[in-house]
Design a protein around this motif. Structure first.
Motif, PDB file in Angstrom:
ATOM      1  N   ARG A  59      56.092  50.262  41.375  1.00 20.21           N
ATOM      2  CA  ARG A  59      55.394  50.909  42.494  1.00 20.21           C
ATOM      3  C   ARG A  59      54.299  51.834  41.992  1.00 20.21           C
ATOM      4  NH1 ARG A  59      54.743  55.137  45.502  1.00 20.21           N
ATOM      5  NH2 ARG A  59      55.783  56.431  43.955  1.00 20.21           N
ATOM      6  N   ARG A  60      54.592  52.627  40.967  1.00 23.73           N
ATOM      7  CA  ARG A  60      53.596  53.560  40.433  1.00 23.73           C
ATOM      8  C   ARG A  60      52.406  52.819  39.815  1.00 23.73           C
ATOM      9  NH1 ARG A  60      57.206  58.245  37.324  1.00 23.73           N
ATOM     10  NH2 ARG A  60      58.564  58.762  39.099  1.00 23.73           N
ATOM     11  N   VAL A  61      52.701  51.780  39.048  1.00 26.23           N
ATOM     12  CA  VAL A  61      51.625  51.000  38.429  1.00 26.23           C
ATOM     13  C   VAL A  61      50.755  50.358  39.504  1.00 26.23           C
ATOM     14  CG1 VAL A  61      51.105  48.975  37.018  1.00 26.23           C
ATOM     15  CG2 VAL A  61      52.855  50.594  36.269  1.00 26.23           C
ATOM     16  N   LEU A  62      51.402  49.768  40.511  1.00 22.33           N
ATOM     17  CA  LEU A  62      50.660  49.094  41.581  1.00 22.33           C
ATOM     18  C   LEU A  62      49.767  50.086  42.324  1.00 22.33           C
ATOM     19  CD1 LEU A  62      50.794  46.085  42.476  1.00 22.33           C
ATOM     20  CD2 LEU A  62      52.189  46.844  44.389  1.00 22.33           C
ATOM     21  N   GLU A  63      50.317  51.242  42.650  1.00 23.49           N
ATOM     22  CA  GLU A  63      49.546  52.249  43.363  1.00 23.49           C
ATOM     23  C   GLU A  63      48.348  52.708  42.534  1.00 23.49           C
ATOM     24  OE1 GLU A  63      51.093  55.670  46.138  1.00 23.49           O
ATOM     25  OE2 GLU A  63      51.120  56.397  44.052  1.00 23.49           O
ATOM     26  N   HIS A  64      48.563  52.925  41.244  1.00 24.21           N
ATOM     27  CA  HIS A  64      47.472  53.378  40.377  1.00 24.21           C
ATOM     28  C   HIS A  64      46.370  52.313  40.272  1.00 24.21           C
ATOM     29  CE1 HIS A  64      45.634  55.759  37.157  1.00 24.21           C
ATOM     30  NE2 HIS A  64      45.436  54.613  36.528  1.00 24.21           N
ATOM     31  N   VAL A  65      46.769  51.061  40.051  1.00 23.41           N
ATOM     32  CA  VAL A  65      45.781  49.994  39.871  1.00 23.41           C
ATOM     33  C   VAL A  65      44.986  49.752  41.142  1.00 23.41           C
ATOM     34  CG1 VAL A  65      45.489  47.534  39.399  1.00 23.41           C
ATOM     35  CG2 VAL A  65      47.070  48.882  38.009  1.00 23.41           C
ATOM     36  N   TYR A  66      45.674  49.660  42.278  1.00 19.96           N
ATOM     37  CA  TYR A  66      44.969  49.392  43.531  1.00 19.96           C
ATOM     38  C   TYR A  66      43.990  50.511  43.885  1.00 19.96           C
ATOM     39  CZ  TYR A  66      47.913  45.358  44.654  1.00 19.96           C
ATOM     40  OH  TYR A  66      48.534  44.132  44.648  1.00 19.96           O
ATOM     41  N   ASN A  67      44.336  51.744  43.532  1.00 18.74           N
ATOM     42  CA  ASN A  67      43.459  52.867  43.860  1.00 18.74           C
ATOM     43  C   ASN A  67      42.285  53.010  42.904  1.00 18.74           C
ATOM     44  OD1 ASN A  67      44.413  54.515  46.260  1.00 18.74           O
ATOM     45  ND2 ASN A  67      46.334  54.303  45.152  1.00 18.74           N
ATOM     46  N   ARG A  68      42.263  52.220  41.842  1.00 17.10           N
ATOM     47  CA  ARG A  68      41.141  52.269  40.903  1.00 17.10           C
ATOM     48  C   ARG A  68      40.144  51.126  41.124  1.00 17.10           C
ATOM     49  NH1 ARG A  68      41.527  55.448  36.218  1.00 17.10           N
ATOM     50  NH2 ARG A  68      40.170  53.965  35.133  1.00 17.10           N
ATOM     51  N   ILE A  69      40.382  50.309  42.116  1.00 18.03           N
ATOM     52  CA  ILE A  69      39.489  49.169  42.346  1.00 18.03           C
ATOM     53  C   ILE A  69      38.130  49.639  42.845  1.00 18.03           C
ATOM     54  CG2 ILE A  69      39.144  47.084  43.713  1.00 18.03           C
ATOM     55  CD1 ILE A  69      42.177  46.692  43.683  1.00 18.03           C
ATOM     56  N   GLU A  70      38.136  50.550  43.813  1.00 18.91           N
ATOM     57  CA  GLU A  70      36.884  51.079  44.348  1.00 18.91           C
ATOM     58  C   GLU A  70      36.405  52.259  43.495  1.00 18.91           C
ATOM     59  OE1 GLU A  70      36.880  50.099  49.088  1.00 18.91           O
ATOM     60  OE2 GLU A  70      37.818  51.971  48.457  1.00 18.91           O
ATOM     61  N   PRO A  71      35.120  52.564  43.545  1.00 19.33           N
ATOM     62  CA  PRO A  71      34.618  53.734  42.820  1.00 19.33           C
ATOM     63  C   PRO A  71      35.329  55.013  43.262  1.00 19.33           C
ATOM     64  CG  PRO A  71      32.793  52.397  43.613  1.00 19.33           C
ATOM     65  CD  PRO A  71      34.036  51.839  44.237  1.00 19.33           C
ATOM     66  N   GLU A  72      35.578  55.886  42.308  1.00 22.88           N
ATOM     67  CA  GLU A  72      36.273  57.127  42.637  1.00 22.88           C
ATOM     68  C   GLU A  72      35.425  58.003  43.550  1.00 22.88           C
ATOM     69  OE1 GLU A  72      38.461  60.886  40.348  1.00 22.88           O
ATOM     70  OE2 GLU A  72      37.607  59.208  39.218  1.00 22.88           O
ATOM     71  N   LEU A  73      34.110  58.028  43.314  1.00 19.08           N
ATOM     72  CA  LEU A  73      33.197  58.823  44.138  1.00 19.08           C
ATOM     73  C   LEU A  73      32.552  57.921  45.194  1.00 19.08           C
ATOM     74  CD1 LEU A  73      31.443  60.906  41.343  1.00 19.08           C
ATOM     75  CD2 LEU A  73      33.344  61.599  42.818  1.00 19.08           C
ATOM     76  N   PRO A  74      32.638  58.285  46.460  1.00 22.23           N
ATOM     77  CA  PRO A  74      32.073  57.440  47.523  1.00 22.23           C
ATOM     78  C   PRO A  74      30.587  57.141  47.342  1.00 22.23           C
ATOM     79  CG  PRO A  74      33.504  59.123  48.456  1.00 22.23           C
ATOM     80  CD  PRO A  74      33.344  59.461  47.004  1.00 22.23           C
ATOM     81  N   GLN A  75      29.822  58.107  46.794  1.00 23.42           N
ATOM     82  CA  GLN A  75      28.393  57.884  46.656  1.00 23.42           C
ATOM     83  C   GLN A  75      28.046  56.785  45.666  1.00 23.42           C
ATOM     84  OE1 GLN A  75      29.976  60.765  46.289  1.00 23.42           O
ATOM     85  NE2 GLN A  75      29.255  61.954  44.510  1.00 23.42           N
ATOM     86  N   ASN A  76      29.013  56.364  44.869  1.00 24.94           N
ATOM     87  CA  ASN A  76      28.772  55.265  43.933  1.00 24.94           C
ATOM     88  C   ASN A  76      28.999  53.892  44.580  1.00 24.94           C
ATOM     89  OD1 ASN A  76      28.165  57.043  41.875  1.00 24.94           O
ATOM     90  ND2 ASN A  76      30.278  57.132  41.135  1.00 24.94           N
ATOM     91  N   ALA A  77      29.423  53.884  45.825  1.00 26.90           N
ATOM     92  CA  ALA A  77      29.617  52.633  46.562  1.00 26.90           C
ATOM     93  C   ALA A  77      28.405  52.382  47.450  1.00 26.90           C
ATOM     94  CB  ALA A  77      30.883  52.719  47.406  1.00 26.90           C
ATOM     95  N   PRO A  78      28.213  51.127  47.895  1.00 27.33           N
ATOM     96  CA  PRO A  78      27.078  50.833  48.783  1.00 27.33           C
ATOM     97  C   PRO A  78      27.106  51.690  50.036  1.00 27.33           C
ATOM     98  CG  PRO A  78      28.109  48.812  48.009  1.00 27.33           C
ATOM     99  CD  PRO A  78      28.994  49.921  47.562  1.00 27.33           C
ATOM    100  N   HIS A  79      25.937  52.160  50.452  1.00 26.77           N
ATOM    101  CA  HIS A  79      25.860  53.019  51.630  1.00 26.77           C
ATOM    102  C   HIS A  79      26.039  52.220  52.921  1.00 26.77           C
ATOM    103  CE1 HIS A  79      24.995  56.808  53.557  1.00 26.77           C
ATOM    104  NE2 HIS A  79      24.106  56.221  54.361  1.00 26.77           N
ATOM    105  N   TYR A  80      25.581  50.970  52.902  1.00 28.29           N
ATOM    106  CA  TYR A  80      25.696  50.110  54.090  1.00 28.29           C
ATOM    107  C   TYR A  80      26.350  48.781  53.708  1.00 28.29           C
ATOM    108  CZ  TYR A  80      22.512  53.202  56.620  1.00 28.29           C
ATOM    109  OH  TYR A  80      21.945  54.283  57.232  1.00 28.29           O
ATOM    110  N   LEU A  81      27.082  48.231  54.662  1.00 31.51           N
ATOM    111  CA  LEU A  81      27.641  46.884  54.533  1.00 31.51           C
ATOM    112  C   LEU A  81      27.243  46.084  55.756  1.00 31.51           C
ATOM    113  CD1 LEU A  81      31.298  47.416  53.234  1.00 31.51           C
ATOM    114  CD2 LEU A  81      29.303  46.704  51.926  1.00 31.51           C
ATOM    115  N   GLU A  82      27.054  44.800  55.565  1.00 34.71           N
ATOM    116  CA  GLU A  82      26.713  43.896  56.663  1.00 34.71           C
ATOM    117  C   GLU A  82      27.912  42.993  56.933  1.00 34.71           C
ATOM    118  OE1 GLU A  82      23.958  43.018  59.548  1.00 34.71           O
ATOM    119  OE2 GLU A  82      23.476  44.255  57.802  1.00 34.71           O
ATOM    120  N   SER A  83      28.375  42.974  58.176  1.00 30.42           N
ATOM    121  CA  SER A  83      29.475  42.101  58.567  1.00 30.42           C
ATOM    122  C   SER A  83      29.042  41.247  59.752  1.00 30.42           C
ATOM    123  CB  SER A  83      30.707  42.938  58.926  1.00 30.42           C
ATOM    124  OG  SER A  83      31.812  42.097  59.191  1.00 30.42           O
TER     125      SER A  83
END
Length: 494
Positions: A59-83
């Protein structure tokens, strides 16, 4: 490349620290066990506590890995997404979902959210990480599969499944959550059911043609009805089950795929689905056509399907009309012999049992049905019967006489064709009785159909390949894509 290597080293270091804490706890547990001394009770406690610690490590490993998929800082992610609905804007901070259920227990998932640029439109906030992981009602695909498959097992109840999820996976759900996950997974799996069953039958036919023997393989279709108590009034209505079975060149069963549907006037859904499955099988099979058999009892819907649909069916590729051998189940015919014997000689008499036993053997011999009818007519002309006995005798006699062309059991056995509908009769019990007809059960038709669809997939032996196909389709679905900035191209969102 250098950044990727550093990231992997950092991830490995973090996972090692997580596991180190668990290893220390395991060592303490092992020391206590050794000091206490081995007994059945201490060994039982040790293994159960060890299993919990190992699950906690996962459980701990899974939680750690899944939470590292996205950038830690929101500003490092795309500002807009198109759906599909349009453009979404990134929220300023991550939000936590503490209810993500996994095989190792529940984890807290911190993820980025994207809100529709026009708030008044009422579009839901997107969470690309949850979409990428394939969460189903806050359950990972691995746990959702366990829950749905447990619900499809014989003898299962909601209570037993919930208890299993808590005992084995540390996930405490309510009934509504379990139903929602099961229904959602069934809705995603069912569109792939027919293709998976067709591929399974195609593999069986390929194996059957390569088997030793003098006869061609057989593709046998069966159909039967079974009563089911439905809500809200608790009435018993007739549901329907069908099987498509492959027999090898020696007449041995290779395997069967199943269909089951809740009560419906006219049973049109079963007719449509069974016909579509047969046509898909014939279109997918490139080799020589196997012998086609329709083996059922003499029920109204079973006979109607043969007369209205099956004997008029044409090959989907060649357009030629298919030649079906119609066989009436031997054991249903044998039951009429018992009814005639009791009418002729009296119920539970030795003469009745002896005559019925001889007729059952005679029925399997050449011209058996006509010899049986001749014997019954000769005895019936000599014996006096009450009006009730005469009516019972005549009903059983006419049943055999009118269907004599479907009772050529000697020819069928010579050709190594099946003469008993035991596969379909058993399917009614395994598909319905062992799951839907447990003590006190009453079903809505929608709820029962969810379980029937899952059980048909499971019993057909196509669960695992079908589930992988479904997951692949989820991965290939249109996901939100990043919108290019006028300054630079933003990286693709998770």
């Amino acid at each position: 490349m250098q950044y990727g290597t550093l990231a992997r080293v950092a991830l490995a270091s973090a996972i090692f620290k997580l596991l180190l804490d668990i290893i220390q706890e395991i060592c303490k547990l092992a020391s206590r066990f050794i000091q206490a001394g081995p007994t059945p009770q201490t060994a039982w406690d040790f293994e159960r506590e060890l299993a919990q610690l190992l699950r906690e490590a996962g459980r701990r490993v899974l939680e750690h890995v899944y939470n590292r998929i996205e950038p830690e800082l929101p500003q490092n992610a795309p500002h807009y997404l198109e759906s599909e609905a349009g453009r979404y804007r990134r929220l300023s901070a991550k939000t936590a979902n503490p209810h993500v259920a996994t095989l190792f227990g529940k984890i807290k998932l911190c993820r980025l959210g994207y809100r529709f640029v026009h708030r008044e439109a009422g579009e839901r906030t997107l969470f690309p990480l949850e979409m990428a992981l394939g969460l189903i009602k806050n359950a990972t695909p691995a746990l959702a599969e366990v829950a749905a498959r447990s619900m499809a097992l014989a003898g299962a109840t909601q209570g037993t499944v919930l208890a299993r999820l808590w005992e084995e996976h540390g996930v405490r759900w309510g009934v509504e959550t379990l139903r929602a996950v099961t229904a959602e997974l069934e809705a995603r799996m069912s569109p792939w059911r027919r293709a998976a069953q067709v591929e399974q039958v195609r593999q069986w036919l390929d194996w059957a043609w390569k088997s030793p023997g003098t006869q061609h393989p057989t593709l046998s279709v069966g159909r039967d009805g079974i009563t089911l108590a439905t809500r809200p009034h608790g009435f018993f209505e007739v549901a329907t089950v069908s099987t498509v079975t492959v027999y090898d060149r020696q007449g041995q069963r290779v395997g069967s795929v199943y269909l089951g549907f809740v009560p419906e006037a006219g049973q049109q859904t079963m007719t449509d689905e069974l016909t579509a499955l047969l046509l898909a099988i014939l279109e997918a099979w490139p080799g020589k056509l196997p012998r086609l058999v329709y083996l059922t009892d003499a029920g109204e819907q079973e006979c109607s399907y043969f007369c209205r649909v099956l004997r008029r069916l044409r090959h989907p590729r060649t357009g030629k009309r298919l030649a079906w051998t119609r066989i009436l189940d031997y054991y249903h015919a044998s039951r009429r012999l018992t009814e005639m014997a009791e009418a002729l000689f009296g119920s539970h008499s030795r003469e009745a049992a002896s005559w019925a036993r001889r007729m059952r053997k005679l029925l399997k011999q050449r011209n058996g049905v006509f010899r049986v009818l001749h014997s019954a007519a000769a005895i019936g002309a000599r014996r006096s019967m009450t009006s009730c006995q005469r009516k019972q005798y005549q009903r059983a006699y006419n049943y055999l006489r009118r269907r004599s062309r479907y009772l050529r059991y000697h020819e069928y056995r010579q050709a190594q064709l099946p003469i008993g509908s035991g596969v379909t009769e058993a399917a009614a019990k395994t598909l319905f009785t062992q799951r839907l007809k447990l003590s006190g059960m009453r079903w809505s038709k929608a709820g029962a159909q969810v379980i029937l669809n899952l059980r048909a997939i499971f019993l057909s032996g196509v669960w695992s390949p079908l589930y992988r196909t479904m997951l692949s389709s989820m991965s290939n679905r249109a996901a939100p894509t990043p919108v290019l900035s006028h300054l630079s191209a933003t990286p693709k969102a998770a």
